[in-house]
Write a protein that holds these residues in place. Sequence first.
Motif, mmCIF file in Angstrom:
data_model
loop_
_atom_site.group_PDB
_atom_site.id
_atom_site.type_symbol
_atom_site.label_atom_id
_atom_site.label_comp_id
_atom_site.label_asym_id
_atom_site.label_seq_id
_atom_site.Cartn_x
_atom_site.Cartn_y
_atom_site.Cartn_z
ATOM 1 N N ASP A 1 0.827 -1.203 0.000
ATOM 2 C CA ASP A 1 0.000 0.000 0.000
ATOM 3 C C ASP A 1 0.862 1.254 0.000
ATOM 4 O O ASP A 1 0.543 2.227 -0.686
ATOM 5 C CB ASP A 1 -0.925 0.021 1.222
ATOM 6 C CG ASP A 1 -2.035 -1.005 1.119
ATOM 7 O OD1 ASP A 1 -2.279 -1.512 0.020
ATOM 8 O OD2 ASP A 1 -2.642 -1.308 2.155
ATOM 9 N N THR B 1 2.237 1.746 -3.498
ATOM 10 C CA THR B 1 1.187 2.171 -4.421
ATOM 11 C C THR B 1 0.849 3.641 -4.219
ATOM 12 O O THR B 1 0.749 4.403 -5.192
ATOM 13 C CB THR B 1 -0.072 1.317 -4.216
ATOM 14 O OG1 THR B 1 0.258 -0.053 -4.407
ATOM 15 C CG2 THR B 1 -1.166 1.710 -5.185
ATOM 16 N N GLU B 2 0.691 4.054 -2.973
ATOM 17 C CA GLU B 2 0.360 5.446 -2.695
ATOM 18 C C GLU B 2 1.516 6.377 -3.082
ATOM 19 O O GLU B 2 1.291 7.458 -3.626
ATOM 20 C CB GLU B 2 0.014 5.625 -1.215
ATOM 21 C CG GLU B 2 -1.208 4.857 -0.787
ATOM 22 C CD GLU B 2 -2.442 5.244 -1.566
ATOM 23 O OE1 GLU B 2 -2.690 6.451 -1.721
ATOM 24 O OE2 GLU B 2 -3.146 4.340 -2.026
#
Length: 92
Positions: free
Chosen positions: A8, A11-12
């Motif tokens: 995550d 991805t961010e």
Amino acid sequence: MNLLTWTDLATEFMTAVRISQGAIPFIDVETNYCPLPYMAYSLAFNVFGAKLWVYFMMNFLILGLILWVLRKSPISCFAFLTLSAFGDMTTT
């Protein structure tokens, strides 16, 4: 540390990097979140460079801003704590 957490994060981070390079949220970059945090990250990336420490410092800055606002109003603090504790119960 859980691998999902790092996925995550990557991805961010990469979404913010792509937006700082001129990509348009929801058109060029797929995201499920509102574009305002990505705009703040991309502004910082354009000033300081697209580095992971800039991403973390922006997170600390945003957290400090949230805590400062919550300190000013106890009612909003209660609402924030309630939503953060029980707001994600719809997912299974």
